[in-house]
Every structure is written in structure tokens, then in C-alpha cells.
Design a protein around this motif. Structure first.
Motif, PDB file in Angstrom:
ATOM      1  N   GLU A 151       0.846  -1.203   0.000  1.00  0.00           N
ATOM      2  CA  GLU A 151       0.000   0.000   0.000  1.00  0.00           C
ATOM      3  C   GLU A 151       0.876   1.245   0.000  1.00  0.00           C
ATOM      4  OE1 GLU A 151      -3.367   2.285   2.790  1.00  0.00           O
ATOM      5  OE2 GLU A 151      -2.274   0.530   3.559  1.00  0.00           O
ATOM      6  N   ILE A 153       0.966   4.774   1.186  1.00  0.00           N
ATOM      7  CA  ILE A 153       0.251   5.646   2.141  1.00  0.00           C
ATOM      8  C   ILE A 153       0.458   7.111   1.787  1.00  0.00           C
ATOM      9  CG2 ILE A 153       0.008   6.304   4.562  1.00  0.00           C
ATOM     10  CD1 ILE A 153       1.003   3.529   5.317  1.00  0.00           C
ATOM     11  N   THR A 193       8.425   3.211   7.042  1.00  0.00           N
ATOM     12  CA  THR A 193       7.500   3.572   8.113  1.00  0.00           C
ATOM     13  C   THR A 193       6.801   4.889   7.789  1.00  0.00           C
ATOM     14  OG1 THR A 193       8.968   2.500   9.713  1.00  0.00           O
ATOM     15  CG2 THR A 193       7.288   3.996  10.587  1.00  0.00           C
ATOM     16  N   SER A 203       2.692   0.484   3.531  1.00  0.00           N
ATOM     17  CA  SER A 203       2.264  -0.639   4.372  1.00  0.00           C
ATOM     18  C   SER A 203       2.438  -1.918   3.576  1.00  0.00           C
ATOM     19  CB  SER A 203       0.813  -0.477   4.820  1.00  0.00           C
ATOM     20  OG  SER A 203       0.695   0.498   5.836  1.00  0.00           O
ATOM     21  N   TYR A 233       1.304  -6.123   3.693  1.00  0.00           N
ATOM     22  CA  TYR A 233       0.448  -7.165   4.282  1.00  0.00           C
ATOM     23  C   TYR A 233       0.926  -8.496   3.709  1.00  0.00           C
ATOM     24  CZ  TYR A 233      -2.328  -2.892   4.817  1.00  0.00           C
ATOM     25  OH  TYR A 233      -2.738  -1.604   5.097  1.00  0.00           O
ATOM     26  N   GLY A 237      -2.872 -10.024   7.984  1.00  0.00           N
ATOM     27  CA  GLY A 237      -3.074  -8.748   7.305  1.00  0.00           C
ATOM     28  C   GLY A 237      -4.199  -8.739   6.298  1.00  0.00           C
ATOM     29  N   TYR A 238      -4.701  -9.932   5.890  1.00  0.00           N
ATOM     30  CA  TYR A 238      -5.777  -9.946   4.899  1.00  0.00           C
ATOM     31  C   TYR A 238      -6.608 -11.215   5.068  1.00  0.00           C
ATOM     32  CZ  TYR A 238      -2.056 -12.641   2.548  1.00  0.00           C
ATOM     33  OH  TYR A 238      -1.045 -13.529   2.254  1.00  0.00           O
ATOM     34  N   ARG A 273     -11.213  -2.187   3.581  1.00  0.00           N
ATOM     35  CA  ARG A 273     -10.527  -2.197   4.870  1.00  0.00           C
ATOM     36  C   ARG A 273     -11.488  -2.604   5.974  1.00  0.00           C
ATOM     37  NH1 ARG A 273      -5.789  -0.579   6.450  1.00  0.00           N
ATOM     38  NH2 ARG A 273      -5.394   0.609   4.545  1.00  0.00           N
ATOM     39  N   LEU A 295      -8.813  -0.433  10.815  1.00  0.00           N
ATOM     40  CA  LEU A 295      -7.860  -1.412  11.318  1.00  0.00           C
ATOM     41  C   LEU A 295      -6.826  -1.750  10.243  1.00  0.00           C
ATOM     42  CD1 LEU A 295     -10.363  -3.829  13.130  1.00  0.00           C
ATOM     43  CD2 LEU A 295      -9.141  -1.859  14.082  1.00  0.00           C
ATOM     44  N   GLY A 296      -5.717  -2.296  10.689  1.00  0.00           N
ATOM     45  CA  GLY A 296      -4.650  -2.672   9.757  1.00  0.00           C
ATOM     46  C   GLY A 296      -4.891  -4.036   9.146  1.00  0.00           C
ATOM     47  N   HIS A 297      -6.073  -4.254   8.615  1.00  0.00           N
ATOM     48  CA  HIS A 297      -6.444  -5.536   8.024  1.00  0.00           C
ATOM     49  C   HIS A 297      -7.281  -5.257   6.783  1.00  0.00           C
ATOM     50  CE1 HIS A 297      -7.230  -9.952   8.412  1.00  0.00           C
ATOM     51  NE2 HIS A 297      -8.291  -9.625   7.697  1.00  0.00           N
TER      52      HIS A 297
END
Length: 255
Positions: free
Chosen positions: A60, A62, A89, A93, A95, A100-101, A165, A173-175
Motif C-alpha cells: 500500500e 500511504i 514507516t 504498508s 500485508y 493482514g488480509y 478495509r 484497522l490494519g487488516h
């Protein structure tokens, strides 16, 4: 009181079932799914070990401070994972696995019942969603690389699939979800079932009742009446009279 005693076992069974159904509903509605800008993500078939196998990576972008990936070519397209060459950082991102997915269809979060894997199929690589062990459901092709080559390859989603997401209330969330609004349907030819046998035209075959009706058997002719047959007279022995009471003639005297 007797009636309440009879209802007690039924209530004891029904209440846990109702509680279980409510808990399942809460699990299904615990997380929501929201749109993401699709152009800021890539689905990647990332090689494992000697490159004979691959797994799904999702990258991803960002912010635009530095590019996180680059793509080139087509069928299949190659992906250069640039984020692996710097501290990404706050910029990118990544995953890498089921943390993560996961798969989602409509309102059904299938994270615990479906798994994603990369499968080689001829000169192509498929991103396949399949039910986990002891679960049932259709296998679904989520994306394809549309060709095969060494290195990191770009997955092209199948029609109807996209990224969304996971949200908990208003909290992102980070998923990520590999998401589809509805379950994919089978091809029309497969859903029609096996062909039916041809039906004979009207009049080409006799009616069922004609086929099943037995032919009448001919009447049996009466047998001729048997006449009694007279038995011949048998001489009596030792003074025993023959049947019918007839008296035999006297035996001749000995000389």
C-alpha cells in the motif's frame, strides 16, 4: 405446575440455541468493511524459496514521499517491491499473511473459514480462496497473474473482487479484505444440470394403460365326465367273500 415442569426441558434446550445464534450474529456484525482507493494497492504473487511456489503480498502506498512499488510489462506484469530498499514507516504498508488480509463476501467475514493461497495453473498463477479444513463452501478464483514468469508478479482481480478495509465501528484497522458483494455463481451450462432424455412424440408410442393391460386368457373347455368301470369278479379264498357280496361257485371235491 405440571405444565411448567413439562416445558422446562424444552426451554433448557432452546435458550442455549438462541444464545448461540445471537453470538454468531454479533461475530458477523463485529467488523465492518469500507472502501479504499484501489490504485494505491497492488496484489503480488511473491516467490518463496527457490521460486517454485509463491504467496500473496499486498503493498500500500500511504504517502507520496517515495514510491513503494513499481510495475512493468503485462501478461504477466512484474512488480518491483521498492519498499524493501528503505525504511518505509509512515510511507508504505505491507500485508504478508492471514494476519493482514482475509476473505469477505457481503456481510460475512470469512477470516476463520476461508484461506487464500497462490496456485500454479498451467501458464498462470491463481489467487484461490478455499474453505479451511472441516468447512464447506465453493472455491473462488480471486485474481490471476495472466501469465507466468520468475520474480514478483502482479495479480489482476477477477470481476467483482476488490480490496476493502476492516473497521471496528469508525476505527480503521490494519487488516484488508479481499471483498466481493455476492457469492460468485456457476456458469449457466453447469447450473442447468445434465441433459434430459428425449421425449417421444405423441402417438409414436402406445398409451401407458394399453401397455400395462393384459390380454384376456381363453376360457378352458370342460373335461368329459368319467364313467365308472366295473371290476371283474374275484373268487373268494378261505371262505372270504369278494367285494360286492357275490357268492362264488363251489370248488370241486378232491378225488
Amino acid at each position: 405446575m405440571a405444565g411448567l415442569a413439562c416445558l422446562a426441558p424444552a426451554l433448557a434446550t432452546a435458550l442455549p440455541r438462541a444464545a448461540g445464534a445471537q453470538a454468531q450474529l454479533q461475530v458477523q456484525t463485529l467488523f465492518g468493511a469500507r472502501e479504499v482507493p484501489q490504485e494505491r494497492f497492488v496484489l503480488v504473487a511473491a516467490p518463496i524459496g527457490d521460486g517454485s511456489r509463491a504467496q500473496l503480498n499486498i503493498y500500500e502506498q500511504i504517502t507520496d514521499r517515495r514510491p513503494c512499488f513499481a510495475t512493468s510489462g503485462a501478461s504477466p506484469a512484474r512488480v518491483d517491491p521498492l519498499l524493501g530498499s528503505f525504511d518505509f514507516t509512515g510511507i508504505c504498508s505491507r500485508y504478508l499473511d492471514a494476519n493482514g488480509y482475509s476473505v469477505r463476501v457481503g456481510g460475512a467475514d470469512l477470516a476463520t473459514v476461508y484461506r487464500l493461497s497462490v496456485v500454479r495453473s498451467g501458464n498462470d498463477n491463481l489467487l484461490l480462496a478455499a474453505p479451511t479444513r472441516n468447512q464447506s463452501g465453493p472455491e473462488m478464483v480471486v485474481a490471476r497473474t495472466q501469465g507466468h514468469d520468475a520474480g514478483f508478479l502482479l495479480f489482476v482481480p477477477e470481476p467483482g473482487w476488490k480490496l476493502m478495509r476492516r473497521h471496528f465501528g469508525n476505527r480503521a484497522l490494519g487488516h484488508l479484505y479481499l471483498y466481493r458483494e455476492t457469492w460468485p455463481t456457476a456458469a449457466a451450462s453447469a447450473s442447468e444440470g445434465p441433459p434430459k432424455p428425449a421425449t417421444p412424440s405423441q402417438g409414436a408410442q402406445p398409451k401407458a394403460e394399453t401397455l400395462l393391460k393384459p390380454e384376456p386368457l381363453p376360457k378352458a373347455k370342460p373335461l368329459p365326465k368319467a364313467e365308472p368301470v366295473p371290476l371283474p369278479a374275484v373268487p373268494a379264498a378261505n371262505g372270504v367273500k369278494p367285494p360286492g357280496g357275490a357268492t362264488p361257485p363251489p370248488l370241486p371235491k378232491a378225488p
